[in-house]
Write a protein that holds these residues in place. Structure first.
Motif, mmCIF file in Angstrom:
data_model
loop_
_atom_site.group_PDB
_atom_site.id
_atom_site.type_symbol
_atom_site.label_atom_id
_atom_site.label_comp_id
_atom_site.label_asym_id
_atom_site.label_seq_id
_atom_site.Cartn_x
_atom_site.Cartn_y
_atom_site.Cartn_z
ATOM 1 N N GLY A 1 0.723 -1.355 -0.070
ATOM 2 C CA GLY A 1 -0.014 -0.144 -0.138
ATOM 3 C C GLY A 1 0.884 1.450 -0.081
ATOM 4 N N ALA A 2 2.200 1.060 0.030
ATOM 5 C CA ALA A 2 3.122 2.452 -0.202
ATOM 6 C C ALA A 2 4.085 2.568 -1.112
ATOM 7 C CB ALA A 2 3.585 2.404 1.391
ATOM 8 N N ALA A 3 4.517 1.398 -1.615
ATOM 9 C CA ALA A 3 5.589 1.827 -2.491
ATOM 10 C C ALA A 3 5.213 1.381 -3.995
ATOM 11 C CB ALA A 3 6.721 0.476 -2.193
ATOM 12 N N VAL A 4 5.359 2.309 -4.890
ATOM 13 C CA VAL A 4 5.033 2.156 -6.105
ATOM 14 C C VAL A 4 6.506 2.019 -6.878
ATOM 15 C CG1 VAL A 4 3.709 3.179 -8.032
ATOM 16 C CG2 VAL A 4 2.906 3.376 -6.052
ATOM 17 N N PRO B 1 2.611 7.583 0.368
ATOM 18 C CA PRO B 1 1.601 7.231 1.198
ATOM 19 C C PRO B 1 0.575 6.519 0.506
ATOM 20 C CG PRO B 1 2.241 9.408 1.641
ATOM 21 C CD PRO B 1 2.820 9.061 0.421
ATOM 22 N N ILE B 2 -0.350 5.789 1.182
ATOM 23 C CA ILE B 2 -1.455 4.812 0.695
ATOM 24 C C ILE B 2 -2.354 5.602 -0.504
ATOM 25 C CG2 ILE B 2 -3.657 3.426 1.015
ATOM 26 C CD1 ILE B 2 -1.990 2.695 3.556
ATOM 27 N N VAL B 3 -2.707 6.671 -0.017
ATOM 28 C CA VAL B 3 -3.460 7.651 -1.069
ATOM 29 C C VAL B 3 -2.888 7.955 -2.106
ATOM 30 C CG1 VAL B 3 -5.050 9.360 -1.158
ATOM 31 C CG2 VAL B 3 -5.342 8.165 0.722
ATOM 32 N N GLY C 1 -0.253 6.608 -3.412
ATOM 33 C CA GLY C 1 0.206 5.755 -4.155
ATOM 34 C C GLY C 1 -0.904 5.038 -5.110
ATOM 35 N N ALA C 2 -2.066 5.260 -4.537
ATOM 36 C CA ALA C 2 -3.272 4.775 -5.192
ATOM 37 C C ALA C 2 -3.513 5.749 -6.471
ATOM 38 C CB ALA C 2 -4.732 4.680 -4.388
ATOM 39 N N LEU C 3 -3.559 6.982 -6.154
ATOM 40 C CA LEU C 3 -3.712 7.983 -7.193
ATOM 41 C C LEU C 3 -2.740 7.901 -8.256
ATOM 42 C CD1 LEU C 3 -4.588 10.983 -5.089
ATOM 43 C CD2 LEU C 3 -6.040 9.971 -6.708
ATOM 44 N N PHE C 4 -1.232 7.658 -7.883
ATOM 45 C CA PHE C 4 -0.467 7.439 -8.708
ATOM 46 C C PHE C 4 -0.709 6.294 -9.802
ATOM 47 C CE2 PHE C 4 3.755 5.876 -10.405
ATOM 48 C CZ PHE C 4 4.275 7.019 -10.973
ATOM 49 N N LEU C 5 -0.866 4.992 -9.047
ATOM 50 C CA LEU C 5 -1.131 3.990 -9.870
ATOM 51 C C LEU C 5 -2.268 3.967 -10.900
ATOM 52 C CD1 LEU C 5 -0.796 0.857 -7.548
ATOM 53 C CD2 LEU C 5 0.519 1.415 -9.567
ATOM 54 N N ALA C 6 -3.258 4.754 -10.488
ATOM 55 C CA ALA C 6 -4.574 4.912 -11.086
ATOM 56 C C ALA C 6 -4.060 5.780 -12.570
ATOM 57 C CB ALA C 6 -5.642 5.748 -10.494
ATOM 58 N N LEU C 7 -3.400 6.694 -12.300
ATOM 59 C CA LEU C 7 -2.709 7.741 -13.376
ATOM 60 C C LEU C 7 -1.743 6.994 -14.241
ATOM 61 C CD1 LEU C 7 -2.195 11.166 -11.606
ATOM 62 C CD2 LEU C 7 -3.937 10.640 -13.674
ATOM 63 N N TYR C 8 -1.093 6.053 -13.625
ATOM 64 C CA TYR C 8 0.099 5.291 -14.450
ATOM 65 C C TYR C 8 -0.697 4.184 -15.364
ATOM 66 C CZ TYR C 8 4.319 2.802 -15.225
ATOM 67 O OH TYR C 8 5.241 2.581 -15.801
ATOM 68 N N ASN C 9 -1.596 3.663 -14.800
ATOM 69 C CA ASN C 9 -2.465 2.532 -15.568
ATOM 70 C C ASN C 9 -3.193 3.313 -16.466
ATOM 71 O OD1 ASN C 9 -1.297 0.661 -14.162
ATOM 72 N ND2 ASN C 9 -2.959 0.796 -12.452
ATOM 73 N N LYS C 10 -3.676 4.439 -16.334
ATOM 74 C CA LYS C 10 -4.468 5.208 -17.580
ATOM 75 C C LYS C 10 -3.634 6.017 -18.520
ATOM 76 C CE LYS C 10 -8.640 6.840 -18.362
ATOM 77 N NZ LYS C 10 -9.526 6.078 -18.977
ATOM 78 N N HIS C 11 -2.324 6.036 -18.326
ATOM 79 C CA HIS C 11 -1.364 6.617 -19.285
ATOM 80 C C HIS C 11 -1.547 6.018 -20.582
ATOM 81 C CE1 HIS C 11 2.237 9.063 -20.515
ATOM 82 N NE2 HIS C 11 2.518 7.962 -21.024
ATOM 83 N N PRO C 12 -1.676 7.236 -21.498
ATOM 84 C CA PRO C 12 -1.335 8.488 -21.848
ATOM 85 C C PRO C 12 -2.832 9.335 -21.688
ATOM 86 C CG PRO C 12 -1.380 7.722 -24.201
ATOM 87 C CD PRO C 12 -1.699 6.643 -23.059
ATOM 88 N N SER C 13 -3.856 8.773 -21.479
ATOM 89 C CA SER C 13 -5.140 9.351 -21.217
ATOM 90 C C SER C 13 -5.314 10.184 -19.940
ATOM 91 C CB SER C 13 -6.365 8.498 -21.395
ATOM 92 O OG SER C 13 -6.208 7.700 -22.820
ATOM 93 N N PRO C 14 -5.972 11.278 -19.865
ATOM 94 C CA PRO C 14 -6.006 11.857 -18.655
ATOM 95 C C PRO C 14 -7.536 11.573 -17.718
ATOM 96 C CG PRO C 14 -6.999 13.446 -20.391
ATOM 97 C CD PRO C 14 -6.388 12.096 -21.005
ATOM 98 N N HIS D 1 -12.455 5.295 -2.406
ATOM 99 C CA HIS D 1 -12.332 3.666 -2.374
ATOM 100 C C HIS D 1 -11.158 3.276 -1.245
ATOM 101 C CE1 HIS D 1 -15.629 2.732 -4.454
ATOM 102 N NE2 HIS D 1 -15.431 3.555 -5.352
ATOM 103 N N THR D 2 -9.996 4.083 -1.463
ATOM 104 C CA THR D 2 -8.821 3.972 -0.644
ATOM 105 C C THR D 2 -8.936 4.057 0.745
ATOM 106 O OG1 THR D 2 -7.502 4.408 -2.512
ATOM 107 C CG2 THR D 2 -6.335 4.301 -0.605
ATOM 108 N N LYS D 3 -9.788 5.270 1.049
ATOM 109 C CA LYS D 3 -9.809 5.562 2.468
ATOM 110 C C LYS D 3 -11.071 5.521 3.198
ATOM 111 C CE LYS D 3 -7.188 8.102 4.557
ATOM 112 N NZ LYS D 3 -6.017 7.743 5.528
ATOM 113 N N ASN D 4 -11.900 4.816 2.379
ATOM 114 C CA ASN D 4 -13.313 4.467 2.767
ATOM 115 C C ASN D 4 -14.019 5.846 3.030
ATOM 116 O OD1 ASN D 4 -13.371 1.611 2.316
ATOM 117 N ND2 ASN D 4 -12.218 1.472 4.540
ATOM 118 N N TYR D 5 -13.886 6.978 2.533
ATOM 119 C CA TYR D 5 -14.404 8.095 2.825
ATOM 120 C C TYR D 5 -15.931 7.966 1.870
ATOM 121 C CZ TYR D 5 -10.391 11.018 3.784
ATOM 122 O OH TYR D 5 -9.158 11.488 4.297
#
Length: 109
Positions: free
Chosen positions: A5-8, A18-20, A22-35, A47-51
């Motif tokens: 949950g922390a290292a990307v 940090p976890i949030v 890392g999750a945001l970075f992974l989402a952008l990285y997996n979606k690259h090159p689209s915004p 979904h990461t923090k259960n907000y």
């Protein structure tokens, strides 16, 4: 790849987010090159923090990405805003001359 949950690991470099973040970075990285839209990124936080889905505001995204860009400084990647839409991960290509210079350094040292 999200490890504990922390290292990307992206572009053969390990970033300790940090976890949030890392999750945001992974989402952008997996979606690259689209915004990605603001709402999609807020869903990642929710979904990461259960907000509740309406809890974090859009301002939270700019704060997270500002801090993440500081961590990414010196790499080929940065997160940039797409006005009126969301954010995207910008990955600069490696220049041929720069790649040769780096490979020569590895051979010597």
């Amino acid at each position: 790849m999200l490890d504990n949950g922390a290292a990307v690991i992206a572009d053969k470099v390990r970033y300790n987010f940090p976890i949030v973040k890392g999750a945001l970075f992974l989402a952008l990285y997996n979606k690259h090159p689209s915004p990605m839209t603001h709402d999609a990124l807020l869903d990642v936080i929710a979904h990461t923090k259960n907000y509740p889905l309406d809890e974090p505001g859009r301002r939270v995204l700019s704060v997270h990405f500002c801090l993440m860009n500081q961590t990414l400084r010196g790499s080929r990647m940065r997160i940039k805003p797409v006005w009126g839409f969301g954010y995207e991960l910008d990955i600069q290509p490696i220049n041929a001359g720069e790649a040769n210079k780096n490979s020569n350094k590895r051979k010597r040292g």
